[in-house]
Design a protein around this motif. Structure first.
Motif, short mmCIF file in Angstrom:
data_model
loop_
_atom_site.label_atom_id
_atom_site.label_comp_id
_atom_site.label_asym_id
_atom_site.label_seq_id
_atom_site.Cartn_x
_atom_site.Cartn_y
_atom_site.Cartn_z
N GLU A 10 0.83 -1.21 0.00
CA GLU A 10 0.00 0.00 0.00
C GLU A 10 0.87 1.26 0.00
OE1 GLU A 10 -3.65 2.06 2.54
OE2 GLU A 10 -2.73 0.19 3.24
N ARG A 11 1.91 1.25 0.83
CA ARG A 11 2.81 2.41 0.87
C ARG A 11 3.50 2.61 -0.48
NH1 ARG A 11 4.45 0.00 5.72
NH2 ARG A 11 6.39 -0.68 4.68
N ALA A 12 3.93 1.49 -1.07
CA ALA A 12 4.65 1.57 -2.34
C ALA A 12 3.75 2.10 -3.45
CB ALA A 12 5.21 0.20 -2.71
N MET A 13 2.52 1.63 -3.53
CA MET A 13 1.60 2.11 -4.57
C MET A 13 1.30 3.59 -4.37
SD MET A 13 -0.09 1.76 -7.30
CE MET A 13 -0.60 0.11 -7.83
N THR A 14 1.14 4.01 -3.13
CA THR A 14 0.92 5.43 -2.85
C THR A 14 2.09 6.26 -3.35
OG1 THR A 14 -0.43 4.90 -0.91
CG2 THR A 14 0.51 7.12 -1.02
N GLU A 15 3.29 5.74 -3.16
CA GLU A 15 4.49 6.43 -3.65
C GLU A 15 4.50 6.51 -5.18
OE1 GLU A 15 9.30 5.54 -3.75
OE2 GLU A 15 8.11 4.78 -2.07
N VAL A 26 1.26 -1.91 -12.88
CA VAL A 26 2.25 -2.22 -11.85
C VAL A 26 2.40 -3.72 -11.71
CG1 VAL A 26 2.73 -2.13 -9.37
CG2 VAL A 26 1.91 -0.09 -10.54
N PHE A 27 3.65 -4.17 -11.69
CA PHE A 27 3.96 -5.56 -11.35
C PHE A 27 4.42 -5.58 -9.90
CE2 PHE A 27 7.62 -8.57 -10.89
CZ PHE A 27 6.86 -9.71 -10.70
N ALA A 28 3.72 -6.33 -9.06
CA ALA A 28 4.12 -6.50 -7.66
C ALA A 28 4.76 -7.86 -7.50
CB ALA A 28 2.90 -6.38 -6.74
N GLN A 29 5.91 -7.91 -6.84
CA GLN A 29 6.67 -9.16 -6.73
C GLN A 29 6.02 -10.20 -5.83
OE1 GLN A 29 10.82 -8.71 -5.83
NE2 GLN A 29 11.23 -7.44 -7.60
N SER A 30 4.94 -9.84 -5.16
CA SER A 30 4.18 -10.82 -4.38
C SER A 30 2.71 -10.41 -4.38
CB SER A 30 4.69 -10.94 -2.95
OG SER A 30 4.23 -9.86 -2.15
N ASP A 31 1.84 -11.38 -4.17
CA ASP A 31 0.40 -11.08 -4.12
C ASP A 31 0.05 -10.21 -2.92
OD1 ASP A 31 -0.07 -12.46 -6.42
OD2 ASP A 31 -1.06 -14.17 -5.48
N GLU A 32 0.74 -10.41 -1.82
CA GLU A 32 0.44 -9.59 -0.64
C GLU A 32 0.71 -8.11 -0.93
OE1 GLU A 32 1.10 -11.92 3.37
OE2 GLU A 32 2.69 -12.41 1.97
N MET A 33 1.82 -7.82 -1.61
CA MET A 33 2.09 -6.43 -1.99
C MET A 33 1.07 -5.95 -3.01
SD MET A 33 6.25 -6.06 -2.01
CE MET A 33 6.60 -7.31 -3.25
N ALA A 34 0.66 -6.84 -3.92
CA ALA A 34 -0.35 -6.47 -4.91
C ALA A 34 -1.67 -6.12 -4.24
CB ALA A 34 -0.54 -7.61 -5.91
N LEU A 62 -3.78 -2.63 -4.40
CA LEU A 62 -5.21 -2.47 -4.70
C LEU A 62 -5.90 -1.64 -3.62
CD1 LEU A 62 -6.07 -6.11 -5.92
CD2 LEU A 62 -5.73 -4.06 -7.32
N ARG A 63 -5.49 -1.84 -2.36
CA ARG A 63 -6.09 -1.05 -1.28
C ARG A 63 -5.73 0.43 -1.43
NH1 ARG A 63 -5.15 -3.32 4.63
NH2 ARG A 63 -3.08 -2.37 4.43
N ARG A 117 -9.53 6.59 -4.65
CA ARG A 117 -10.71 6.60 -5.51
C ARG A 117 -10.37 6.18 -6.94
NH1 ARG A 117 -11.86 7.04 -0.93
NH2 ARG A 117 -13.43 8.42 0.03
N LEU A 118 -9.45 5.24 -7.06
CA LEU A 118 -9.06 4.68 -8.33
C LEU A 118 -9.42 3.21 -8.38
CD1 LEU A 118 -5.50 6.30 -8.64
CD2 LEU A 118 -7.62 7.09 -9.72
N LYS A 119 -9.42 2.63 -9.58
CA LYS A 119 -9.79 1.22 -9.74
C LYS A 119 -8.78 0.49 -10.61
CE LYS A 119 -14.83 1.95 -9.44
NZ LYS A 119 -16.12 1.74 -10.17
N ALA A 120 -8.68 -0.80 -10.33
CA ALA A 120 -7.93 -1.70 -11.22
C ALA A 120 -8.94 -2.57 -11.95
CB ALA A 120 -6.97 -2.58 -10.42
#
Length: 339
Positions: A227-232, A243-251, A255-256, A262-265
């Motif tokens: 979540e922090r990384a996506m915000t960055e 975005v490619f996330a190296q793990s599902d937990e980071m992915a 998404l959160r 207020r964005l969507k994947a």
């Protein structure tokens, strides 16, 4: 008076170690002898005990397992699957959680597993000195992380191929601003983030896409980190369309972060993960599936096989299959000006 293993051995005319192997279902005993031992043991009322089996076989019937994190999904899943295989075979697990540098240093300095375990499953990547220390134990060694190393049976996946399939999927959809959430601060000597980053860079170069360092962020292989990384990444002057996330937990963390902005994947940003976490399907996450539990189970089976067949040459590397699973979080980028 309770019958002992020696009473059974004397009555059948075999050694105590043969009785132990027969009653524990180990190889090296003919069906005829095994049946005769079982019948005599039942007649005498003998039940195999752990201490008796250990004395007869010279084994502890304990497997040492080294982990960098007990509470994280990947390591917990591998550990759970491996423990089930060990337990079914009559072995206990002696767990060492080596998450801090101090704990890890103390473990490899003292090697408390010496003479306490029959084999070691390492879910952390030892350096050269640590590998030498584990080999000095003289027991079978296996791992589910990292590449091939002397003295270990490695059960794993092709991290490079998995990453290439994920990033190429985004390229083929038409994305040119492709970010990556990595795990640079993972466990000590962990090579997975490096392998996946190198593959990410290679696919970008292959597609003629210039690498932008502003599109990389460290997600610490956790939901919160993702979540922090996506915000960055969203705060970049030219944010990514995928975005490619190296793990599902980071992915999932990514998404959160999108929801909170207020964005969507995939309408605003496509997201691909890696693992096929048990919740990946629930959130519709496109991901690279790897058989996490099966890696732990296979590593456990290979260790037990080495114990039962000490003269056989164990495999150095067993590569498990991976596949790209397409779900709802990826799509072509929406037209919105230069990418």
């Amino acid at each position: 008076m309770t019958a002992s293993i020696n009473d059974v051995a004397q009555a059948v005319g075999v050694s105590a170690s043969t009785v132990s192997r027969a009653l524990r279902g180990r190889p090296g005993v003919s069906d005829e002898v095994r049946d005769r031992i079982a019948a005599v043991a039942a007649q005498l009322g003998y039940t195999a005990s752990r201490s008796a089996s250990s004395l007869a076989s010279g084994r502890t019937y304990t497997i040492g397992v080294l982990v960098p994190y007990v509470g994280r999904w990947f390591f917990g899943t591998v550990l759970d699957a491996a423990e089930k295989v060990f337990s079914t075979a009559g072995y206990d697990v002696l767990l060492y959680n080596l998450g801090s540098p101090e704990t890890r240093k103390r473990f490899f300095t003292k090697l408390p597993v010496r003479k306490r375990v029959d084999a070691v499953l390492s879910l952390l990547i030892p350096d050269d000195d640590e590998s030498a220390a584990l080999r000095s134990l003289g027991v079978p060694l296996a791992t589910t992380v990292g590449g091939t190393r002397p003295g270990f049976t490695v059960v794993g996946i092709d991290d490079r191929a998995g990453t290439e399939s994920a990033v190429r999927h985004l390229v083929n959809l038409g994305h040119r601003r492709i970010g990556m959430i990595s795990g640079a601060s993972g466990p000590l000597h962990w090579t997975t983030p490096i392998e996946r980053r190198n593959a990410y860079l290679d696919v970008l170069a292959e597609a003629g896409i210039e690498h932008d360092a502003a599109l990389e962020a460290d997600g610490d292989y956790t939901v919160e980190g993702g979540e922090r990384a996506m915000t960055e990444l969203l705060a970049a002057s030219r944010p990514p369309t995928a975005v490619f996330a190296q793990s599902d937990e980071m992915a999932m963390g990514a998404l959160r972060a999108l929801r909170r902005h207020r964005l969507k994947a995939p309408d605003d940003v496509s997201v691909v993960g890696f693992d096929d976490h048990e919740l990946a399907d629930v959130v519709g996450l496109t991901t690279v599936a790897q058989p996490v539990a099966e890696q732990g189970a296979e590593a456990a089976r290979l260790l037990l096989r080495q114990l039962d067949e000490p003269g056989a040459e164990p495999p150095r590397h067993v590569q498990m299959p991976i596949r790209l699973v397409l779900r709802e979080t990826t799509a072509p980028p929406r037209p919105r000006g230069p990418q």
